[in-house]
Design a protein around this motif. Structure first.
Motif, short mmCIF file in Angstrom:
data_model
loop_
_atom_site.label_atom_id
_atom_site.label_comp_id
_atom_site.label_asym_id
_atom_site.label_seq_id
_atom_site.Cartn_x
_atom_site.Cartn_y
_atom_site.Cartn_z
N THR A 58 0.85 -1.19 0.00
CA THR A 58 0.00 0.00 0.00
C THR A 58 0.88 1.24 0.00
OG1 THR A 58 -0.13 0.53 2.35
CG2 THR A 58 -1.56 -1.24 1.55
N SER A 59 0.27 2.32 -0.38
CA SER A 59 0.98 3.60 -0.30
C SER A 59 -0.03 4.67 0.09
CB SER A 59 1.59 3.93 -1.66
OG SER A 59 2.27 5.16 -1.58
N GLU A 60 0.37 5.49 1.01
CA GLU A 60 -0.51 6.60 1.37
C GLU A 60 0.35 7.82 1.58
OE1 GLU A 60 -1.31 5.92 6.02
OE2 GLU A 60 -2.01 4.29 4.76
N VAL A 61 -0.21 8.94 1.20
CA VAL A 61 0.48 10.20 1.44
C VAL A 61 -0.39 10.99 2.38
CG1 VAL A 61 1.20 12.37 0.42
CG2 VAL A 61 1.70 10.21 -0.73
N HIS A 62 0.08 11.15 3.59
CA HIS A 62 -0.72 11.92 4.54
C HIS A 62 0.18 12.88 5.30
CE1 HIS A 62 0.71 9.32 7.78
NE2 HIS A 62 0.37 8.29 7.06
N ALA A 85 3.25 2.70 -5.53
CA ALA A 85 2.16 3.50 -6.11
C ALA A 85 1.75 2.88 -7.44
CB ALA A 85 2.61 4.94 -6.31
#
Lengths: 221, 1040
Positions: A58-62, A85
Motif C-alpha cells: 500500500t501507499s498513502e500520502v498523509h 504506487a
C-alpha cells in the motif's frame, strides 16, 4: 468472483502471462476527504487481501490529511507486487468516498476499470469554488474515461445505522466477495482493524453494504 | 572480516526462531505482518536490541518513534528538537546502548552539528540516524536529498527499498555501526515510510550493554584528536566500508522480458520502479549507497558494456556522479532532478529502443499506458487543500493579524495554513523557529510605518524547538518584536505528539510542563500577555497594543487543539438566510463549516462547533466593511486608520453612506458593540437620528463621518500603487461596481482602463441618483481618487457600438463587465401613443433632471412603480413643483424601495396609491389628460414569493395627470455580448464570485447579480476584482 467489479482484470493479457497460475495484480485506488476514514479503509482492504493470501503493497500520502484535504491511497495485491504506487491510468478499481474525489481520481483508473462511489457531496472551500464549480457531470466524466461507475448511498445507509462515520465500512461491505477476496477475509479484516468497541457497529455496516451489493443487478453477476 | 549483512539476508529463513513467540506488542515473532516502512524500521531496530530512541516529529518520519515507543524495553522520547535528539542518542551510544535518532530530512539540518562530529568520534553501542526524506514535497518545505549528508559527514548510508528491507537494514545497521565504529545514516522516503507491505518479523536480540569507558582521544574532539580521527576515517574506515558495501549490492540477472539494450544501477524505492517498468532487465541494486561497492559496480558495467546503463535515482545525481567519477560510462539522465519518480515517469524517460534499433524481446507498445479516449474539454475541478479546522483558535489570531494588516513572519505547523487564501495572513515561513529571528532582522531595516506592523507567529512545539533562542536574541539585542505563540498544547500537524509543554511524554506518562510565559519572562521579556483568539475584537486590541508598546512582547494564545480535544463551544451557528446580505465577509475566515450553495451561504451544522468567529465578523454590510473595527478606531480617535479600514472594503464611503439603506445598523447594535450606550455618550452625533432609535449607533453616520474625513484630509498622492504590474484590465461601465473593481485592481498595480458610454464617469451614481440624495461635490470629490491612482477613464466609449467586445478582450489581459441596469422596462398603456411627450421613462427623466435640465412635467405627475427609481423620480418631480402620486400595484410592505427614502418622499409631500395599476391613458390634443387605474388584489404567490397582483374587474377609476413616469423596472442591455464566449441568462451568467463562463472575463454589479443597492455593487465589484487579480497573477506568472 464478479466480473462486473474488476471488469476483467483477471483476463488482462498484460498482467497474466498465458498458461500461468499467477494471480493478477489488482490495483485499487481509494480517494476521499480527510476525516472520512479512507486511511482505515485502506488498512482494512490491505489486511483482507493479505488474509486472502496475496502479497500486498500500500501507499498513502498523509500528514495534512486530517485538515480536510484530499486523501488518496493505493492498495496493490497479487502474487508479486513491486512499486508502492499505481502507475497513472492503470488502477483496476477506484473506491471513492466522495463524488468530487471520484471525479478527480478517474484518471488513475484504466479504461474498462470500475469505480465504487459513495453518493456523498462534501463542499470544497469557498475559495476553491471561486475558480471551479462542484462537478455535476460525474457520469459523463466516467463515460469519457471508460470507467464504470457504481453509486452507493453509503452515507445514507451509515446514517440509518446511527453513525455517519460507518459509511466507509458500508462501502467496503459492498466489495465483499469481490476483488479476489472472500467475504470471510473481509469480515476478519474489519474485526481486526477497527477500534475494539466499534467492532459490532462496523460489522453491521459491512453487512449492510454487502446486502446493498447483492440487491444491485448491475453490481454482482 | 565477516560481512555484517550475512545472516540478515533471506530474512525469515535464517533469523526467525523455530516457533513464533507472542510478544507484548501483539506481533508474533516469526510471523509476517503488514507493516508500514516506518513500523518496519522501528521493528528492525527493536529486534536489534535498541534501548534508546529520540527524535522530533516530522512527516514522514513521525511514526517510527511512535511505533518504537509501543514496543517493550526501549526508552523513547520526543526531544525538543532534532539536535537534542541526536545528542541524546549519541550519549546513550557512548554509554554502551544501541540507540536511534529519527527525524524528517530537514531535521538532519538541525542535527548536523552533532552528526558531523559524532562521525569522527564513532560509537560504543550501535548508533543509527534515520532521515525520512520527502521527494515530491508532500509535506515539507524543501526536497533536499540527504544522501549527500552521508558523503559529507563520511558515514555509511543505507537505503532500503521496501518495508521488509527496512526492518532488515534497520537491524543490520546497528551491527554495522559497532563493527565500523561509526554512526550509520539510514534513509527512507515518503513512499517507503508511508507504504505498507508484508514483513517477516523476528524476536528481539538480547544485546548486552557495552561497558562505558572514558576515551578522551576519541570522544573529545579537540583539534589534536580530531586530526587523527579524520585521518582514520579517510584511510581506514571508508576503505573498509567500501569493501563491506559489496555485500549490500545485489545483481538481478536478465530475465524474461529483457529488452537487451538497457541495464540499471539503482537503490531504494526506485529499484521497485525499475523492476516494474522494465521487467527482466539486469539491475544492480545497491543497499549501501555510501561508500559505493566499486568492484561490483565495475563488473556490472563490464558485463553490460554493450547496453545503455542508467543510474536511476530521485533528486540529486548522488550515485550517478560517483559512478561517472569511477570512469564508468552511463547514459545521460532523462528525468528531472526534482520531484518523485514513478513507474510511469521512468517508462517515459527511459526509451528502451533508441531510433534505428530493433526491439529484441520486448514490444514497446505493451509498455505504454493503455490508450485512453481523447477526453472532451471538461470543466476544471475545484481543489481541496487542507484548511484550519472549524473552530480552530489559530483562525482568530490570523483574523486579528489580517485586521491590523500585519507583516507576519510565520513558522512551521498547522498555523502555516494561515498563509493560504482567504486568511492570507503570513508573509514568510522558512524553517522551524525562524519567525522570531527573521522579524528581528526585518525590524532593523523596515521603515517605521512597516516596522510597527511586524509580528512573528510561532506554535508551541516550534517555540520549544528553536523559538526560544530567537526570543533570547530579541531581548539581548534590544529588539521590540511582538511574538505570538499559538499554543494549542500539542504538536498538531504531525498528529498530536507530546512536547515539553503538554505535561506528557511520548509514552503518555505525566511530565513536568514547561511554561512558555515563564520561559519568556526568564529570558527578560517583561510584557507577557495572553491573547484570546475566540474574542476577535479583543484579539485585535491585544495585538494592536502590543505592536505599539515599543518593547519585546510575547502574546500567548493558549487554546487547546479542537481536533485533538474534540472541543465543542456551543450549538452550531444558525445563519438567517432571510437577513444574510451575501456580503461574504464571514468567508474571509476560511472556515470549512461555511459553505456556498447557489450563491448563498450556509453553515454546515455537522462541522460547526459553535466558536462564533463568523458571528463576530458579521456586520451585515453588503460591501463587507469591518464595522466593529471602524467603530473601535473612531472611538479611539484614529481617523486615518478608520478611513483606511473602510477603504479596504469600500472605496467610496462618502457616496455609499449617503445612499445605502444600511442594513448593518440592526446587526451591529444587536452585537452590542462597543456598548452602544457608552458610544452614544461619547459620540452623540453618531447615534441614530430617527425617533425611537436614540440608543442605536448609526453606522451610516459613522461611515459618512469617516468618509467625509477622508474627502477633507486624504493625501491622494499617497494612494498610488506601490508597484506597477504587467497586466491590464478593461472595465466596461463606471458605476459603483466598475469603479470598485477598478479601484482594487489599480491599487494592486494593474493597468486599468474604464470604458464609459456617457460623458462623465459614475454610471448610475451620476445618471440615476439625484443630487439631493448624492451631492455632486461628494461624487466628484471621491471620483478624483480614481484619477489620482492612475485609472484611465475613456468616456463616450460604448462597447458594442464604438468597440467590439472581442476587441476589448484582445486589448486587455482581463475584462470586467459592470454595465449595470440601464434599460427601462416598458409597459403597454393603451392611449399613451397619442401623447408621447407626456409618457416618460423613469431613467430618462432622471438622467435629464440629474443633468440639470428641468423637464416640463406639468402640474400633476403620476409615477408608476415601487422601486428606488420610482421614488427618486417622484422626489425629483416634486422638486420641479409638481404634485406627485406614486402608483404601485402591490402593497407598501412589498415595495422594493429603501424605506427611509419612502419616508423622506412622504415628508416632502409625495402621495402614494398602493394596489393600483394604470390600464389606459386618456389624451386630448397630444397631451395626457387622465390616467385610468384599476384596483389590484393579492393573488397566489409568484416565483419571488410575493403574492401576484390580480386586477379587480369593474374597479376602474380615472384621475387627472399631465405626465406619467414609468419606473417599473430596469434590465441589463447585453446585446454587445452576442457572439462572445460570455453566456447570459438575462444577466451576465456568473458564479458567486463573479467569474463568467469565459476565462479572463469577470462581471459585477447589477448586470451580473441583479438589481441591488450601490453598496451591493461595491461588494460584488471588490469580490470580482479579487478573482480577476488572481487570474492576472496566474497569467503574469505563466508569461514570465
Amino acid at each position: 468472483m464478479s466480473q462486473d467489479l474488476t471488469n476483467g482484470a483477471a483476463e488482462r493479457a498484460d498482467v497474466v502471462p498465458e498458461e500461468s497460475a499467477i494471480r493478477p495484480v489488482i490495483n485499487v485506488v481509494l480517494a476521499g476527504v480527510g476525516g472520512q476514514g479512507s486511511v482505515l479503509a485502506t488498512r482494512i482492504l490491505a489486511r483482507a487481501a493479505a488474509l486472502a493470501g496475496h502479497e500486498v503493497v500500500t501507499s498513502e500520502v498523509h500528514g495534512m490529511s486530517q485538515r480536510g484535504g484530499t486523501v488518496v491511497t493505493t492498495v496493490r495485491y497479487g502474487d508479486e507486487v513491486l512499486a508502492p504506487a499505481i502507475p497513472e491510468g492503470q488502477a483496476d478499481f477506484l473506491v471513492a468516498f466522495e463524488r468530487l474525489e471520484a471525479a478527480r481520481h478517474l484518471a488513475l483508473v484504466r479504461p474498462g476499470g470500475a469505480a465504487l462511489v459513495n453518493d456523498q457531496r462534501i463542499a470544497p472551500s469557498i475559495e476553491a469554488l471561486k475558480h471551479a464549480a462542484y462537478p455535476d457531470d460525474l457520469q459523463a466524466r466516467a463515460d469519457t474515461a471508460g470507467v464504470v461507475i457504481h453509486l452507493c448511498p453509503a452515507l445514507r445507509m451509515a446514517r440509518e445505522l446511527g453513525n455517519d462515520k460507518l459509511s466507509s465500512t458500508v462501502l467496503l461491505g459492498a466489495l465483499a466477495n469481490q476483488l479476489l477476496i472472500d467475504g470471510e477475509h473481509w469480515r476478519q479484516a474489519v474485526r481486526e482493524s477497527v477500534p475494539p468497541r466499534t467492532v459490532e457497529a462496523n460489522e453491521a455496516a459491512f453487512a449492510s453494504g454487502s446486502e446493498w451489493a447483492v440487491e444491485r443487478p448491475t453490481f454482482s453477476s | 572480516m565477516e560481512h555484517v549483512l550475512a545472516g540478515m539476508k533471506g530474512e525469515g529463513e535464517s533469523t526467525a526462531p523455530a516457533q513464533a513467540m507472542e510478544r507484548e506488542d501483539g506481533v508474533a515473532a516469526g510471523s509476517s505482518e503488514l507493516l508500514s516502512g516506518n513500523d518496519a524500521l522501528a521493528r528492525g531496530a527493536w529486534e536489534a536490541g535498541v534501548r534508546v530512541g529520540a527524535g522530533y516529529p516530522g512527516t514522514p518520519s513521525t511514526e517510527i518513534l511512535e511505533a518504537l515507543g509501543r514496543l517493550p524495553g526501549v526508552d523513547c522520547e520526543w526531544s525538543p528538537n532534532e539536535k537534542v535528539a541526536l545528542e541524546v542518542a549519541v550519549g546513550a551510544s557512548l554509554a554502551g546502548a544501541r540507540a536511534i535518532a529519527t527525524m524528517k530530512h530537514v531535521g538532519i539540518n538541525v542535527a548536523a552539528d552533532p552528526l558531523f562530529s559524532v562521525a569522527y568520534m564513532g560509537v560504543n553501542g550501535g548508533l543509527v540516524v534515520v532521515s525520512a526524506d520527502d521527494p515530491g514535497m508532500h509535506s515539507s518545505q524543501n526536497e533536499q536529498d540527504n544522501r549527500l549528508f552521508a558523503r559529507h559527514a563520511r558515514i555509511p548510508l543505507l537505503e532500503p527499498s521496501s518495508p521488509a528491507e527496512a526492518r532488515q537494514y534497520a537491524a543490520a545497521a546497528f551491527t554495522l555501526s559497532e563493527a565500523f565504529d561509526t554512526p550509520v545514516l539510514l534513509r527512507s522516503t515518503t513512499r517507503l515510510s508511508h507504504g505498507t507491505a508484508r514483513v517477516q518479523v523476528g524476536p528481539r536480540s538480547d544485546v548486552a550493554l557495552r561497558p562505558y569507558r572514558k576515551a578522551r582521544t576519541k570522544n573529545v574532539v579537540l583539534p589534536a584528536h580530531g586530526r587523527e580521527l579524520h585521518r582514520r576515517i579517510e584511510e581506514e574506515r571508508i576503505p573498509r566500508l567500501a569493501t563491506e558495501a559489496e555485500a549490500w549490492a545485489e545483481v538481478l540477472e536478465p530475465g524474461p522480458g529483457d529488452s537487451g539494450d538497457v541495464a540499471f544501477i539503482t537503490a531504494g524505492v526506485p529499484t521497485l520502479y525499475v523492476r516494474e517498468a522494465f521487467p527482466g532487465a539486469p539491475i544492480l541494486k545497491l543497499g549501501m549507497t555510501y561508500p559505493l561497492p566499486t568492484s561490483t559496480l565495475r563488473s556490472f558495467a563490464e558485463t553490460y558494456e554493450s547496453r545503455r546503463i542508467y543510474v536511476v535515482e530521485e533528486l540529486e545525481p548522488v550515485l550517478e556522479e560517483q559512478v561517472r567519477a569511477m570512469g564508468i560510462h552511463v547514459a545521460d539522465r532523462t528525468w528531472p532532478r526534482y520531484g518523485e519518480l514513478s513507474v510511469g515517469a521512468l517508462r517515459g524517460a527511459v526509451q528502451p529502443d533508441p531510433p534505428g534499433e530493433t526491439a529484441t524481446g520486448s514490444d514497446p507498445e505493451a509498455r505504454a499506458a493503455p490508450a485512453r479516449p481523447v477526453p472532451a474539454a471538461v470543466a476544471p475541478l475545484p481543489i481541496r487543500p487542507p484548511a484550519l479546522c472549524p473552530g480552530c483558535g489559530h483562525r482568530g489570531a490570523f483574523h486579528g493579524l489580517a485586521r491590523m494588516d500585519a507583516i507576519v513572519n510565520g513558522d512551521i505547523g498547522c498555523y502555516t495554513l494561515g498563509a493560504l487564501p482567504p486568511l492570507d495572513s503570513m508573509d514568510t515561513c522558512m524553517n522551524m523557529g525562524a519567525s522570531i529571528g527573521m522579524a528581528h532582522g526585518m525590524e532593523k531595516v523596515l521603515p517605521e510605518e512597516q516596522r510597527r506592523r511586524l509580528v512573528s507567529v510561532i506554535g508551541d512545539s516550534t517555540f520549544y524547538h528553536s523559538g526560544v533562542t530567537g526570543l533570547m536574541d530579541v531581548v539581548y539585542n534590544r529588539g521590540a518584536g511582538t511574538v505570538v505563540v499559538l499554543d494549542n498544547r500539542t504538536t498538531a500537524m504531525t498528529g498530536h505528539q507530546a512536547h515539553p509543554g503538554t505535561g506528557t511524554r511520548l509514552d503518555a506518562d505525566a511530565a513536568p510542563r514547561i511554561d512558555i510565559g515563564a520561559v519568556a519572562r526568564a529570558l527578560g521579556v517583561e510584557d507577557v500577555r495572553s491573547l484570546d483568539p475566540y474574542d476577535l475584537l479583543d484579539a485585535w486590541r491585544t495585538l494592536d497594543d502590543a505592536t505599539r508598546s515599543g518593547q519585546p512582547t510575547v502574546l500567548i494564545a493558549e487554546k487547546p487543539c479542537v481536533l485533538k480535544e474534540r472541543i465543542t463551544f456551543g450549538e452550531p451557528v444558525v445563519l438567517d438566510a432571510d437577513r444574510c446580505t451575501d456580503c461574504f465577509a464571514c468567508t474571509r475566515l476560511g472556515c470549512p463549516a461555511i459553505e456556498e450553495s447557489g450563491g448563498r451561504l450556509q453553515v454546515n451544522e455537522l462541522l460547526c462547533n459553535g466558536c462564533t468567529h463568523c458571528q463576530q465578523v458579521c456586520g451585515n454590510c453588503n460591501a463587507g466593511i469591518d464595522i466593529p473595527l471602524v467603530l473601535e478606531l473612531v472611538d479611539q480617535g484614529r481617523m486615518a486608520e478608520a478611513f483606511e479600514v473602510l477603504m479596504r472594503a469600500n472605496p467610496m464611503p462618502g457616496i455609499a453612506s449617503r445612499v445605502c439603506p444600511h442594513p448593518c445598523d440592526q446587526d451591529v447594535n444587536a452585537l452590542g458593540f462597543p456598548q452602544a450606550e457608552t458610544y452614544a455618550a461619547r459620540h452623540p452625533k453618531l447615534i441614530d437620528r430617527f425617533p425611537g432609535r436614540a440608543d442605536r449607533i448609526s453606522v451610516r453616520s459613522v461611515e459618512r463621518y469617516v468618509g467625509d474625513w477622508g474627502l477633507a484630509n486624504l493625501d491622494l498622492a499617497a494612494l498610488a500603487p506601490a508597484e506597477e504590474r504587467p497586466g491590464s484590465v478593461g472595465i466596461v461601465g463606471s458605476g459603483p461596481g466598475g469603479l470598485t473593481a477598478a479601484w482594487y485592481l489599480r491599487r494592486q498595480g494593474w493597468q486599468v482602463t474604464v470604458y464609459e458610454s456617457g460623458p462623465a464617469p459614475g454610471g448610475m451614481l451620476r445618471t440615476g441618483i439625484p443630487p439631493f440624495r448624492l451631492p455632486r461635490e461628494v461624487l466628484d470629490g471621491e471620483l478624483d481618487r480614481w484619477r489620482a491612482i492612475g485609472v484611465e477613464f475613456r468616456t463616450g466609449m460604448s462597447i458594442g457600438r464604438d468597440m467590439a467586445i472581442q476587441e476589448l478582450q484582445e486589448a486587455h489581459d482581463a475584462v470586467m463587465l459592470a454595465v449595470g441596469y440601464h434599460a427601462s422596462r416598458g409597459m403597454s398603456l393603451p392611449g399613451s401613443e397619442s401623447a408621447p411627450a407626456s409618457v416618460l421613462h423613469g431613467l430618462d427623466f432622471l438622467r435629464r433632471f440629474n443633468d440639470g435640465e428641468e423637464p416640463d412635467v406639468g402640474r400633476r405627475v403620476a409615477v408608476i412603480g415601487g422601486g428606488n427609481t420610482a421614488i427618486d423620480c417622484a422626489r425629483a418631480a416634486r422638486r420641479l413643483g409638481s404634485t406627485v402620486k406614486v402608483i404601485y400595484r402591490r402593497t407598501e410592505a412589498e415595495m422594493p424601495a429603501i424605506p427611509d427614502e419612502v419616508e423622506e418622499a412622504r415628508l416632502e409631500g409625495v402621495e402614494f396609491s398602493f394596489q393600483r395599476n394604470p390600464v389606459r391613458a386618456l389624451t386630448a390634443d397630444g397631451s395626457l389628460k387622465e390616467l385610468e387605474c384599476i384596483a389590484m388584489a393579492q393573488g397566489e404567490p409568484d416565483e419571488s414569493g410575493r403574492r401576484r397582483p390580480v386586477a379587480v374587474p369593474g374597479s376602474e377609476e380615472s384621475e387627472s395627470f399631465n405626465t406619467v413616469i414609468l419606473a417599473i423596472g430596469e434590465d441589463a442591455d447585453l446585446g454587445f455580448l452576442e457572439g462572445s464566449d460570455v453566456s447570459i441568462n438575462g444577466r451576465v451568467d456568473v458564479n458567486f464570485a463573479g467569474a463568467t463562463s469565459c476565462p479572463g472575463v469577470f462581471a459585477c454589479g447589477d448586470a451580473a447579480f441583479g438589481h441591488g443597492t450601490v453598496t451591493q455593487a461595491v461588494g460584488t465589484g471588490r469580490r470580482a476584482a479579487e478573482l480577476a487579480a488572481q487570474y492576472l497573477n496566474r497569467k503574469a506568472a505563466a508569461q514570465q
